[in-house]
Design an enzyme around this catalytic site. Structure first.
Site, short mmCIF file in Angstrom:
data_model
loop_
_atom_site.label_atom_id
_atom_site.label_comp_id
_atom_site.label_asym_id
_atom_site.label_seq_id
_atom_site.Cartn_x
_atom_site.Cartn_y
_atom_site.Cartn_z
N CYS A 2 0.84 -1.19 0.00
CA CYS A 2 0.00 0.00 0.00
C CYS A 2 0.89 1.25 0.00
O CYS A 2 1.88 1.31 0.71
CB CYS A 2 -0.95 0.10 1.19
SG CYS A 2 -2.10 -1.27 1.31
N ARG A 27 4.03 -0.31 -4.72
CA ARG A 27 3.73 -0.86 -3.40
C ARG A 27 2.39 -1.59 -3.35
O ARG A 27 2.06 -2.23 -2.36
CB ARG A 27 3.68 0.28 -2.36
CG ARG A 27 4.95 1.06 -2.26
CD ARG A 27 4.80 2.18 -1.25
NE ARG A 27 4.61 1.65 0.07
CZ ARG A 27 5.59 1.32 0.90
NH1 ARG A 27 6.84 1.48 0.52
NH2 ARG A 27 5.34 0.85 2.09
N TRP A 73 -2.72 -2.71 -1.70
CA TRP A 73 -2.39 -4.13 -1.86
C TRP A 73 -3.24 -4.83 -0.81
O TRP A 73 -3.01 -4.71 0.38
CB TRP A 73 -0.90 -4.36 -1.62
CG TRP A 73 -0.47 -5.75 -1.90
CD1 TRP A 73 -0.07 -6.25 -3.11
CD2 TRP A 73 -0.35 -6.84 -0.97
NE1 TRP A 73 0.26 -7.57 -2.99
CE2 TRP A 73 0.10 -7.96 -1.69
CE3 TRP A 73 -0.60 -6.97 0.39
CZ2 TRP A 73 0.31 -9.20 -1.09
CZ3 TRP A 73 -0.40 -8.20 0.99
CH2 TRP A 73 0.06 -9.30 0.26
N ASN A 99 -1.78 1.93 5.81
CA ASN A 99 -0.87 0.91 5.28
C ASN A 99 -0.46 0.04 6.45
O ASN A 99 0.10 0.54 7.43
CB ASN A 99 0.35 1.59 4.64
CG ASN A 99 1.47 0.61 4.34
OD1 ASN A 99 1.22 -0.58 4.12
ND2 ASN A 99 2.70 1.09 4.34
N GLY A 100 -0.77 -1.25 6.38
CA GLY A 100 -0.42 -2.15 7.49
C GLY A 100 -1.57 -3.08 7.80
O GLY A 100 -2.49 -3.23 6.99
N GLU A 484 17.28 -17.74 -7.77
CA GLU A 484 16.88 -16.37 -8.10
C GLU A 484 16.33 -16.31 -9.53
O GLU A 484 15.35 -15.61 -9.80
CB GLU A 484 18.08 -15.42 -7.91
CG GLU A 484 17.89 -13.99 -8.35
CD GLU A 484 16.74 -13.26 -7.64
OE1 GLU A 484 16.19 -13.78 -6.67
OE2 GLU A 484 16.39 -12.17 -8.13
N LYS A 488 12.59 -15.05 -10.54
CA LYS A 488 12.32 -13.96 -11.50
C LYS A 488 11.33 -14.43 -12.56
O LYS A 488 10.42 -13.71 -12.93
CB LYS A 488 13.60 -13.54 -12.22
CG LYS A 488 14.55 -12.55 -11.66
CD LYS A 488 14.10 -11.24 -11.16
CE LYS A 488 13.38 -11.31 -9.85
NZ LYS A 488 14.09 -10.91 -8.68
N GLU A 491 7.75 -14.61 -11.10
CA GLU A 491 7.15 -13.31 -10.80
C GLU A 491 6.70 -12.57 -12.05
O GLU A 491 5.66 -11.93 -12.06
CB GLU A 491 8.21 -12.40 -10.15
CG GLU A 491 8.57 -12.73 -8.75
CD GLU A 491 9.67 -11.79 -8.28
OE1 GLU A 491 9.39 -10.98 -7.40
OE2 GLU A 491 10.80 -11.87 -8.79
N HIS A 507 17.01 -36.73 -7.01
CA HIS A 507 16.26 -37.17 -5.83
C HIS A 507 14.79 -36.81 -5.95
O HIS A 507 14.08 -36.77 -4.95
CB HIS A 507 16.87 -36.56 -4.56
CG HIS A 507 18.30 -36.97 -4.36
ND1 HIS A 507 18.66 -38.24 -3.98
CD2 HIS A 507 19.45 -36.29 -4.53
CE1 HIS A 507 19.97 -38.32 -3.90
NE2 HIS A 507 20.48 -37.14 -4.24
N LYS A 606 5.98 -4.21 -3.87
CA LYS A 606 7.43 -4.09 -3.71
C LYS A 606 7.87 -4.21 -2.26
O LYS A 606 8.79 -4.92 -1.94
CB LYS A 606 7.85 -2.73 -4.26
CG LYS A 606 9.32 -2.48 -4.20
CD LYS A 606 9.98 -2.96 -5.46
CE LYS A 606 11.47 -2.93 -5.40
NZ LYS A 606 12.04 -4.10 -6.07
#
Ligand code: F6R
Length: 611
Positions: A2, A27, A73, A99-100, A484, A488, A491, A507, A606
């Site tokens: 947010c 955000r 968000w 926000n929170g 990583e 990427k 996402e 395995h 973000k």
């Protein structure tokens, strides 16, 4: 998570707020809204991005010198017009952005429902707002007093900003756990989740601390703690230019940030690494070197991409410094009552410096006496302030939601930290130390060379844009690079991708391999080279498609793989910074080819300021 923006002063608030919300869209972007005061309150809210809100407001009355805005968000309640912020209190007098997360909202809601309150959204925010209104009404108190009383009962994290229809000359804000910056102009104030909406108006800012309430008028800023005692605002100068937060001719922030890496890595090394003198200077580390070099154990705490940087750092620190390292997901670490010994050191890695899980994990560890070293990108952020010592990554603002340049800057700083510790502990030969300094110094140029192959990477990416799954494999230093790379791709392109240590494949994951599955190997020349060749052969024997990041001119793997992404030769310890670049571009081009908004992938935000 947010983004919040608020304005009070002589300008029209709406344009300032909308522009600010666009800068903060990284955000959260599932809905947006704005409330303005001008002879009453005006409220506009819309599901979707800020552009959708703008369309809704076309032709509407947008006058007002005071206002609050929000880009969301979702946490409580689906993305929708009615769950979008700002929320308005039952009597229509107050409007609030948040926000929170208010963890005890259900209990507060029950109390309010018993008193006859009705709710128009599913949010915890509307509950807190009506809770404040209720206190204000019952106690006949000022909004500031009511807020103070309310916040003493609130469990959770918040930045909230309130406006009061009956008192249009004041904004009231409070913070605990989520970020809030106040920009100080001439007869005006700007509030935001970070400095990006503020910098074009003023460079003087105050970072509000936890448990502080701000009472803001056009020409006055009062900070108080929850005990109603005045606090002195600490005014800081922003070291940020407007150009750094604009796209600068690139199609996307993500592409811009990938291409910025030669300079961000250079900026990270600049003034610190001196090859001719054979020195690394980082005062935050140097000033605490005794504690750091004598640590019995290093715990690295981070989330997501930053956690991957931590994994690579584990390999590097153990190799160079011979100190045991454990890498922890902050979200697990904070809840599992970890054993922290005297003499343990914690390295916290965070781009935003605001990730809630990392922040709380550090607070807990600090209470238990751990020394915290913060490797953070955002200057003045909560994690930076909480750390005993640290080093900034100096990557500049990262706006693309998927982390790219922050990751390579983290690796660069962590490598320098490891080298400093190794030298202090006499755990490294002078020759090896100097060699690694030179290798680090060459990284910006080598990254530039990889970026020069972007067209080739794009061609390869387009061949695989329609796959459903992908496997990423690597060994040693390249194993976290594979993790990583897979993150990427997930996402940005929404393709299911998994990273594994290459030897673990047999395995279990090898069962997935068929002629449709692309397997991305990070197979640069290092101590594991022969081993990874065997793993490539195992995939080829099962008709899997192999895409390999290789050291340039590697004829052996070129002869085996379906496609190769060459990178310049580098010491294996430094190579991850370079071999991650083609994987960033590979994901970027696939995401774009599939038609997705790569800067704002679905469901993501973000700065993850909720747990
Ligand atoms: C992935 C990504 C996230 C972040 C994670 C931690 O591209 O950006 O996985 O790395 O949310 O964020 P910071 O580093 O801000 O603590």
């Amino acid at each position: 998570m947010c983004g919040i923006v608020a304005y009070i002063g002589h300008r029209q608030a709406y344009p300032v707020i909308i522009k600010g919300l666009k800068r903060l869209e990284y955000r959260g972007y599932d809905s947006a809204g704005v409330a303005l005061l001008n002879h009453g309150m005006k409220l506009y809210k819309k599901k979707g991005k800020v552009a959708a809100l703008e369309e809704t407001t076309l032709g509407q009355d947008l006058e007002g010198n005071i206002g609050i805005g929000h880009t969301r968000w979702a946490t409580h309640g689906e993305p929708s017009d009615r769950n979008a912020h700002p929320h308005v209190s039952a009597n229509g007098r107050l409007a609030m952005i948040h926000n929170g997360i208010i963890e005890n909202y259900a209990l507060l809601k029950q109390e309010l429902v018993k008193k006859g309150y009705k709710f128009h959204s599913d949010t915890d925010t509307e509950v807190l707002l009506n809770f404040i209104e209720d206190i204000q009404k019952n106690n006949e108190s000022t909004l500031e007093e009511a807020l103070r009383i309310a916040l003493k009962r609130v469990v959770g994290a918040y930045v909230i900003v309130l406006i009061d229809r009956d008192n249009p000359g004041t904004l009231i804000a409070a913070r605990k756990g989520s970020p809030l910056v106040i920009g100080i102009g001439k007869g005006e104030h700007f509030l935001a989740s970070d400095a990006s909406p503020i910098i074009e108006y003023t460079k003087e800012v105050v970072y509000v601390n936890d448990y502080e309430i701000a009472i803001i008028k056009p020409d006055e800023l009062i900070l108080k703690n929850l005990g109603n005692e005045r606090q002195t605002p600490f005014i800081q100068k922003l070291d940020l230019e407007l150009a750094a937060i604009e796209k600068g001719g690139y199609d996307h922030f993500m592409l811009k940030e990938i291409f910025e890496q030669p300079s961000t890595i250079y900026d990270c090394l600049r003034g610190r690494l001196d090859v001719t003198q054979g020195t690394i200077t980082m005062s935050g580390i140097q000033n605490n070197i005794d504690k750091i070099k004598n640590a019995n154990r290093i715990l690295i705490v981070a989330c997501g991409t930053s956690w991957h940087a931590g994994l690579i750092a584990e390999y590097i620190i153990e190799e160079l410094c011979r100190i045991p390292v454990e890498v922890e997901y902050a979200s697990e670490f904070r809840y599992r009552n970890p054993v922290i010994h005297k003499g343990d050191m914690i390295i916290a890695i965070s781009q935003s410096g605001e990730t809630a899980d990392t922040l709380v994990a550090l607070e807990n560890a600090k209470e238990q006496g751990a020394v915290i070293l913060g490797i953070v990108n955002v200057v003045g952020s909560s994690i930076a302030r909480l750390s005993h010592a640290g080093a900034y990554t100096h990557a500049g603002p990262e706006i693309g939601v998927a982390s790219t340049k922050a990751f390579t800057a983290q690796l660069t700083v962590l490598t320098m930290v490891a080298l400093m510790i190794a030298k202090e502990r006499n755990a490294i030969t002078h020759e090896r130390y100097l060699h690694l300094l030179e290798e680090l110094n060459d990284v910006p140029e080598k990254v530039k060379q990889v970026l020069g192959t972007a067209e080739h990477i794009q061609k390869v990416a387009l061949k695989y844009k329609d796959v459903k799954d992908a496997l990423y494999l690597g060994r040693g230093y390249n194993f976290p690079v594979a993790l990583e790379g897979a993150l990427k791709l997930k996402e940005i392109s929404y393709i299911h991708a998994e990273g594994y240590p290459a030897a673990e494949m047999k395995h279990g994951p090898i069962a997935l391999v068929d002629e449709l599955l692309p397997v991305v190997f990070v197979a640069t020349r290092d101590a594991y080279y022969e081993k990874i060749i065997s793993n490539i052969q195992e995939i080829k024997a099962r008709k899997g498609k192999v895409i390999a990041v290789i050291t340039e001119a590697d004829e052996t793997i070129t002869g085996m793989a379906d496609d190769v992404l060459p990178v310049p030769e580098a010491d294996e310890l430094i190579a991850p910074i370079i071999s991650t670049i083609p994987l960033q571009l590979f994901s970027y081009y696939i995401g774009v080819a599939r038609g997705y908004d790569v800067d704002k992938p679905r469901n993501l935000a973000k700065s993850v300021t909720v747990e």
